[in-house]
Design a protein around this motif. Sequence first.
Motif, PDB file in Angstrom:
ATOM      1  N   PHE A   8       0.857  -1.185   0.000  1.00 59.26           N
ATOM      2  CA  PHE A   8       0.000   0.000   0.000  1.00 59.26           C
ATOM      3  C   PHE A   8       0.893   1.235   0.000  1.00 59.26           C
ATOM      4  O   PHE A   8       1.748   1.376   0.864  1.00 59.26           O
ATOM      5  N   ALA A   9       0.697   2.102  -0.983  1.00 56.91           N
ATOM      6  CA  ALA A   9       1.547   3.282  -1.135  1.00 56.91           C
ATOM      7  C   ALA A   9       0.719   4.562  -1.163  1.00 56.91           C
ATOM      8  O   ALA A   9       1.113   5.546  -1.791  1.00 56.91           O
ATOM      9  N   ASP A  10      -0.412   4.565  -0.490  1.00 53.91           N
ATOM     10  CA  ASP A  10      -1.271   5.748  -0.449  1.00 53.91           C
ATOM     11  C   ASP A  10      -0.478   6.936   0.095  1.00 53.91           C
ATOM     12  O   ASP A  10       0.356   6.778   0.981  1.00 53.91           O
ATOM     13  N   GLY A  12       0.088  10.623   1.986  1.00 56.27           N
ATOM     14  CA  GLY A  12      -0.424  11.359   3.134  1.00 56.27           C
ATOM     15  C   GLY A  12      -0.035  10.666   4.427  1.00 56.27           C
ATOM     16  O   GLY A  12       0.273   9.472   4.444  1.00 56.27           O
ATOM     17  N   ASP A  13      -0.041  11.431   5.512  1.00 55.13           N
ATOM     18  CA  ASP A  13       0.327  10.870   6.810  1.00 55.13           C
ATOM     19  C   ASP A  13      -0.558   9.682   7.157  1.00 55.13           C
ATOM     20  O   ASP A  13      -1.784   9.808   7.217  1.00 55.13           O
ATOM     21  N   PHE A  14       0.054   8.546   7.355  1.00 52.89           N
ATOM     22  CA  PHE A  14      -0.588   7.300   7.773  1.00 52.89           C
ATOM     23  C   PHE A  14      -1.587   6.735   6.762  1.00 52.89           C
ATOM     24  O   PHE A  14      -2.267   5.761   7.057  1.00 52.89           O
ATOM     25  N   ALA A  15      -1.682   7.308   5.569  1.00 58.16           N
ATOM     26  CA  ALA A  15      -2.666   6.845   4.579  1.00 58.16           C
ATOM     27  C   ALA A  15      -2.411   5.398   4.161  1.00 58.16           C
ATOM     28  O   ALA A  15      -3.351   4.605   4.043  1.00 58.16           O
ATOM     29  N   ALA A  16      -1.158   5.041   3.933  1.00 59.47           N
ATOM     30  CA  ALA A  16      -0.838   3.662   3.542  1.00 59.47           C
ATOM     31  C   ALA A  16      -1.150   2.701   4.689  1.00 59.47           C
ATOM     32  O   ALA A  16      -1.668   1.603   4.467  1.00 59.47           O
ATOM     33  N   LEU A  17      -0.857   3.112   5.907  1.00 59.30           N
ATOM     34  CA  LEU A  17      -1.162   2.286   7.075  1.00 59.30           C
ATOM     35  C   LEU A  17      -2.665   2.058   7.185  1.00 59.30           C
ATOM     36  O   LEU A  17      -3.119   0.925   7.378  1.00 59.30           O
ATOM     37  N   ASN A  73       4.644   7.306   6.449  1.00 61.22           N
ATOM     38  CA  ASN A  73       4.721   7.826   5.082  1.00 61.22           C
ATOM     39  C   ASN A  73       4.497   6.790   3.990  1.00 61.22           C
ATOM     40  O   ASN A  73       4.399   7.155   2.826  1.00 61.22           O
ATOM     41  N   GLY A  74       4.455   5.507   4.350  1.00 59.42           N
ATOM     42  CA  GLY A  74       4.316   4.452   3.359  1.00 59.42           C
ATOM     43  C   GLY A  74       5.629   4.202   2.646  1.00 59.42           C
ATOM     44  O   GLY A  74       6.585   4.943   2.828  1.00 59.42           O
TER      45      GLY A  74
END
Length: 82
Positions: A8-10, A12-17, A73-74
Amino acid sequence: MSKIVMTFADKGDFAALYAAERWCADNGYSVGSGCAGMPRGLLRGEWVIAKWRNLTGQERADLDGQMTGDFRNGPVTVTVKE
């Protein structure tokens, strides 16, 4: 034993998480507590999973998978056993 690997490489802050956590929930996996710089354990079903540093070697081996990467950050990678 084969594995499923999702990255997952979304942006934004914590977006990938958050995307990885959603994938885990949608696919029936519980996610372990976060511990800075360490993986998060995954188990199929509803479980409360301790931080990586508090899991024994046997408990780590018994996990169905793990979540790794840069949680802020992913990218974040989810690897689970099939």
